[in-house]
Motif scaffolding. Structure first.
Motif, PDB file in Angstrom:
ATOM      1  N   THR A 125       0.823  -1.222   0.000  1.00  0.00           N
ATOM      2  CA  THR A 125       0.000   0.000   0.000  1.00  0.00           C
ATOM      3  C   THR A 125       0.848   1.260   0.000  1.00  0.00           C
ATOM      4  O   THR A 125       0.399   2.299  -0.490  1.00  0.00           O
ATOM      5  CB  THR A 125      -0.954   0.020   1.210  1.00  0.00           C
ATOM      6  N   VAL A 126       2.067   1.196   0.553  1.00  0.00           N
ATOM      7  CA  VAL A 126       2.902   2.402   0.601  1.00  0.00           C
ATOM      8  C   VAL A 126       3.891   2.466  -0.558  1.00  0.00           C
ATOM      9  O   VAL A 126       4.446   3.554  -0.827  1.00  0.00           O
ATOM     10  CB  VAL A 126       3.668   2.500   1.946  1.00  0.00           C
ATOM     11  N   ILE A 149      11.027   2.201   3.471  1.00  0.00           N
ATOM     12  CA  ILE A 149       9.700   1.571   3.433  1.00  0.00           C
ATOM     13  C   ILE A 149       9.188   1.346   4.843  1.00  0.00           C
ATOM     14  O   ILE A 149       8.011   1.573   5.142  1.00  0.00           O
ATOM     15  CB  ILE A 149       9.761   0.244   2.654  1.00  0.00           C
ATOM     16  N   SER A 150      10.079   0.917   5.729  1.00  0.00           N
ATOM     17  CA  SER A 150       9.691   0.710   7.121  1.00  0.00           C
ATOM     18  C   SER A 150       9.173   2.007   7.743  1.00  0.00           C
ATOM     19  O   SER A 150       8.178   2.007   8.491  1.00  0.00           O
ATOM     20  CB  SER A 150      10.892   0.190   7.918  1.00  0.00           C
ATOM     21  N   GLN A 188       4.526   5.445   9.553  1.00  0.00           N
ATOM     22  CA  GLN A 188       3.690   6.636   9.400  1.00  0.00           C
ATOM     23  C   GLN A 188       2.250   6.268   9.076  1.00  0.00           C
ATOM     24  O   GLN A 188       1.313   6.871   9.605  1.00  0.00           O
ATOM     25  CB  GLN A 188       4.266   7.527   8.303  1.00  0.00           C
ATOM     26  N   LYS A 189       2.078   5.284   8.211  1.00  0.00           N
ATOM     27  CA  LYS A 189       0.729   4.881   7.824  1.00  0.00           C
ATOM     28  C   LYS A 189      -0.025   4.302   9.015  1.00  0.00           C
ATOM     29  O   LYS A 189      -1.215   4.569   9.194  1.00  0.00           O
ATOM     30  CB  LYS A 189       0.800   3.877   6.687  1.00  0.00           C
ATOM     31  N   ARG A 190       0.669   3.524   9.813  1.00  0.00           N
ATOM     32  CA  ARG A 190       0.007   2.928  10.983  1.00  0.00           C
ATOM     33  C   ARG A 190      -0.393   3.986  11.992  1.00  0.00           C
ATOM     34  O   ARG A 190      -1.381   3.847  12.710  1.00  0.00           O
ATOM     35  CB  ARG A 190       0.936   1.895  11.626  1.00  0.00           C
ATOM     36  N   GLN A 191       0.381   5.077  12.082  1.00  0.00           N
ATOM     37  CA  GLN A 191       0.115   6.121  13.068  1.00  0.00           C
ATOM     38  C   GLN A 191      -0.927   7.134  12.581  1.00  0.00           C
ATOM     39  O   GLN A 191      -1.467   7.893  13.380  1.00  0.00           O
ATOM     40  CB  GLN A 191       1.412   6.854  13.403  1.00  0.00           C
ATOM     41  N   SER A 192      -1.183   7.130  11.266  1.00  0.00           N
ATOM     42  CA  SER A 192      -2.113   8.116  10.725  1.00  0.00           C
ATOM     43  C   SER A 192      -3.561   7.670  10.889  1.00  0.00           C
ATOM     44  O   SER A 192      -3.853   6.523  11.152  1.00  0.00           O
ATOM     45  CB  SER A 192      -1.813   8.344   9.247  1.00  0.00           C
TER      46      SER A 192
END
Length: 272
Positions: A133-134, A262-263, A268-272
């Motif tokens: 997804t990222v 990527i990590s 960032q995606k998990r925290q958003s």
């Protein structure tokens, strides 16, 4: 008695009459009677008896499919039935799939820093991991029919701009799509998609009319990523065991530092 007749008799005797609403009276042998299997398979009891006795010649592929249904064979058992009779598996019957099993999803998720997807023979993306997804596309934000890779390549400007050599990528995708759909017996299933893309994209129409077929299953993909810049990914494709119409595609960054980037994106995606 040959291997085909032995297999038929064995599978018949494994069936529970009660599961089919048949009388539970005492039977000389376990399983269904021959005439019961014949009725369920829409063939004559005499013909079925001959098959179990190894007489009467080979049945047609249609008869074997009716027997597979009547005996409630699994897909691997149906394939085995055809192999015993003809020496090769049956012609592919394409089955549309809406989702993958939890076990397959767990396999994708077990590669947290390697973008990975599972696609069908018609190149619809069914499953993906967070890394995909990222790095590739956030398929969760797309409608189901928007997750087709050909639609993305030819109709999504963001996906098109991300390709380092769009024309080469598009030509490869069209050729591989053609080969995969034909191998899976999905000719009728892709007709509407092909018509749609031919109408919407002259480039697709030209590539489709070229009738090229490709079969590359691994290589290097260069992407222009909005955050990571231009990156190189090694990719490999794997058929899913027992489901030749499903393909797992796994991408691995060539440069080690991209893995760390990527990590960071995933965090960032998990925290958003």
């Amino acid at each position: 008695m040959n291997a085909l007749s032995t297999f038929l008799r064995d599978r018949r005797r494994r069936l529970d009459p009660a599961a089919f609403g048949l009388p539970a009276e005492r039977r000389r042998v376990p399983g269904l009677r021959r005439e019961e299997v014949a009725q369920r398979s829409n063939i004559s009891a005499t013909w079925y008896t001959w098959l179990e006795q190894g007489r009467g010649g080979l049945p047609s592929a249609d008869v074997l499919d009716r027997l597979a249904k009547g005996l409630m064979l699994t897909d691997p058992e149906r394939d085995h039935l055809h192999i015993l009779a003809f020496g090769h598996p049956p012609e592919q019957r394409y089955r549309q799939v809406e989702a993958v099993s939890q076990r397959l999803q767990h396999v994708l998720d077990a590669m947290p820093l390697s973008p990975a997807i599972i696609r069908t023979a018609t190149w619809d993306v069914l499953a993906w991991n967070l890394a995909a997804t990222v790095v590739l596309t956030d398929y969760s934000k797309l409608p189901r029919d928007g997750r087709n890779i050909l639609r993305l390549i030819f109709a999504d400007e963001r996906v098109r701009a991300a390709q380092d050599d769009w024309r080469a990528v598009a030509r490869y995708v069209v050729g591989a799509f053609r080969a995969d759909a034909a191998r899976a017996g999905a000719g009728s299933e892709i007709a509407q998609l092909v018509d749609e893309l031919c109408t919407a994209s002259p480039e697709f129409r030209a590539m489709w009319d070229d009738n090229e077929v490709t079969g590359i299953r691994d290589g290097i993909k260069r992407l222009h990523h909005a955050t990571l810049g231009t990156i190189e990914l090694e990719f490999s494709s794997f058929s899913v065991e027992g489901r030749p119409d499903l393909t797992m595609m796994v991408y691995q960054p060539v440069a080690p530092e991209v893995v760390d980037q990527i990590s960071a994106l995933i965090t960032q995606k998990r925290q958003s």
